[in-house]
Scaffold this active site. Structure first.
Site, PDB file in Angstrom:
ATOM      1  N   ARG A 154       0.895  -1.375  -0.045  1.00  0.00           N
ATOM      2  CA  ARG A 154       0.044  -0.366   0.039  1.00  0.00           C
ATOM      3  C   ARG A 154       0.812   0.901   0.050  1.00  0.00           C
ATOM      4  NH1 ARG A 154      -2.333   0.421   4.928  1.00  0.00           N
ATOM      5  NH2 ARG A 154      -0.715   2.155   5.186  1.00  0.00           N
ATOM      6  N   LYS A 178      -7.497   6.876 -19.702  1.00  0.00           N
ATOM      7  CA  LYS A 178      -8.471   6.569 -20.600  1.00  0.00           C
ATOM      8  C   LYS A 178      -6.896   6.675 -21.967  1.00  0.00           C
ATOM      9  CE  LYS A 178     -12.003   8.139 -18.623  1.00  0.00           C
ATOM     10  NZ  LYS A 178     -11.716   9.450 -17.643  1.00  0.00           N
TER      11      LYS A 178
HETATM   12  C1  LIG Z   1     -12.064  10.142 -16.778  1.00  0.00           C
HETATM   13  C2  LIG Z   1     -10.943  11.683 -16.084  1.00  0.00           C
HETATM   14  C3  LIG Z   1     -11.326  11.871 -14.929  1.00  0.00           C
HETATM   15  C4  LIG Z   1     -11.445  10.411 -14.466  1.00  0.00           C
HETATM   16  O1  LIG Z   1     -10.469   9.751 -14.144  1.00  0.00           O
HETATM   17  P1  LIG Z   1     -11.948   8.082 -13.701  1.00  0.00           P
HETATM   18  O2  LIG Z   1     -10.858   7.591 -14.009  1.00  0.00           O
HETATM   19  O3  LIG Z   1     -12.283   7.793 -14.618  1.00  0.00           O
HETATM   20  O4  LIG Z   1     -11.324   8.069 -11.996  1.00  0.00           O
HETATM   21  C5  LIG Z   1     -10.711  12.848 -14.863  1.00  0.00           C
HETATM   22  N1  LIG Z   1     -10.572  14.050 -15.561  1.00  0.00           N
HETATM   23  C6  LIG Z   1     -10.816  13.857 -16.996  1.00  0.00           C
HETATM   24  C7  LIG Z   1     -10.646  14.721 -17.684  1.00  0.00           C
HETATM   25  C8  LIG Z   1     -11.298  12.513 -17.667  1.00  0.00           C
HETATM   26  O5  LIG Z   1     -11.581  12.260 -18.418  1.00  0.00           O
END
Ligand SMILES: *Cc1c(COP(=O)(O)O)cnc(C)c1O
Length: 384
Positions: A49, A198
């Site tokens: 952790r 992403k």
């Molecule tokens: C998806 C996203 C987030 C959040 O991320 P998660 O991995 O879904 O928790 C934050 N900022 C932007 C610009 C995003 O596209």
């Protein structure tokens, strides 16, 4: 010697990462704990952790790309956001974009409603509004550029300088451009945040986040909170995310080249009321994009020209592009921000942020450009 190109950094074999067998690909160390040889002498890795070799490898790669002193890899983009907010004292004031990512809006607003911090959602392109908000005192300026979903740009160097002279920390959510297209720390930010879910992981199969800091003192504080609150990513996730990150340079080049073509094609369609893409000469932030980013990216937003609500028919007509809320992966995805990614934003806030009912957001993937255009053509036919 100049820093190597990001593609070279990411493609480099790191046999030294595997002291046992010198494997070319890094091993995965899923162990929750590590043996101590002496109870009075803490080993570099003790409990996962707190610290993990796989997380360290991922963070080191991201830090090199962002020019950061270090940082943390977390279990999601949102946990990276929570980690950033943990650095603030109780009652701190956060200035965030009025059109920020819906999850960011929900988190900051939720903490504000509990009285843990004060939130001001400001159009950061409006100099007078930003100056007024900073004049009332701020602890953190939250920047997100290009914004999601409308791809409006904020001049990072300009707003970061203002915030720093007002004594505020500055964070940039760099998820959309990725470190390969924009470098917020070099433009004056203290922290940079990623949803690695992403483009960085890029394969639609790994939730993660990262928070990187420009200076070592801040890195130490965020390590402390990441451990205290248990926000760090599992070793498996860090290993997988680094695997995805290796190919980011070629994926981004391809996705962006396709996006440039598709955005130009959409802009000429009679069924379209507006295309929001910083790579188009008519985009209001085209010049800023050319200066601040090394490319316009893979995200496009567009509005259908229909009188009534037409997005349902349009997306139902698509057979290649799936209706889903993520972005940046190998598959092109389309979403309706008002009811999907930004449903955490109340209708008034959506209207203020410019999220109309006929707005769609398109994340361009790795498909052949002609096949994507043929699919969008099917959407237009279905919506006609
Ligand atoms: C998806 C996203 C987030 C959040 O991320 P998660 O991995 O879904 O928790 C934050 N900022 C932007 C610009 C995003 O596209």
């Amino acid at each position: 010697m100049n820093d190597p190109d990001p593609a070279t950094i990411l493609a480099a074999a790191t046999p030294g990462g595997d002291p046992a067998y010198r494997s070319i690909a890094p091993p995965l160390w899923p162990s929750d704990s590590y043996e101590w040889t002496d109870a009075d002498d803490k080993p570099p890795y003790d409990y996962s952790r707190t610290v993990s070799p796989n997380r360290d490898m991922l963070v080191e790669a991201l830090a090199r790309l962002e020019g950061a002193a270090g940082g943390a890899a977390t279990g999601s983009g949102q946990s990276a956001a929570l980690l950033a907010l943990s650095l603030l004292p109780a009652g701190a004031t956060v200035i965030a974009p009025h059109d920020c990512y819906g999850g960011t809006y929900r988190l900051i607003r939720g903490l504000a409603e509990q009285g843990k911090l004060a939130a001001r959602f400001v159009d950061q392109k409006d100099d007078a509004a930003l100056d007024a908000a900073l004049g009332e005192g701020a602890d953190l300026l939250w920047i997100e550029t290009p914004s999601n979903p409308l791809l409006r740009l904020v001049d990072i160097a300009k707003v970061a300088a203002k915030a720093r002279s007002a004594g505020s920390l500055v964070i940039a959510d760099n998820t959309l451009p990725t470190p390969l297209r924009q470098q917020p720390l070099a433009l004056g930010c203290d922290l940079v945040l990623h949803s690695t879910t992403k483009a960085i992981n890029g394969h639609g199969d790994g939730f993660g986040g990262a928070l990187l800091a420009r200076d070592a003192a801040l890195v130490e504080r965020l390590h402390w909170w990441a451990n205290a609150a248990g926000l760090n990513a599992a070793p498996q996730l860090a290993w997988q995310t680094l695997r995805g990150l290796r190919t980011l340079p070629v994926r981004i080049d391809r996705q962006e080249a396709t996006a440039i073509g598709v955005a130009g094609w959409l802009a000429d369609r009679p069924e379209i009321a507006a295309v929001h893409y910083p790579g188009l000469a008519e985009h209001p932030d085209h010049a800023l994009a050319a200066r601040q980013q090394s490319g316009p990216g893979f995200m496009i937003a567009f509005e259908l020209a229909a009188d009534g609500e037409a997005t349902g028919a349009f997306t139902a007509g698509l057979s290649l592009i799936a209706l889903a809320s993520s972005l940046g992966g190998y598959s092109s995805l389309i979403c309706k921000p008002a009811t999907m990614t930004h449903r955490g934003m109340p209708p008034e806030a959506q209207a203020q942020a410019g999220l109309g009912p006929n707005l769609l957001r398109l994340s361009i993937g790795l498909e052949a450009p002609a096949d994507l255009m043929a699919d969008l053509e099917r959407g237009f036919a279905a919506a006609a």
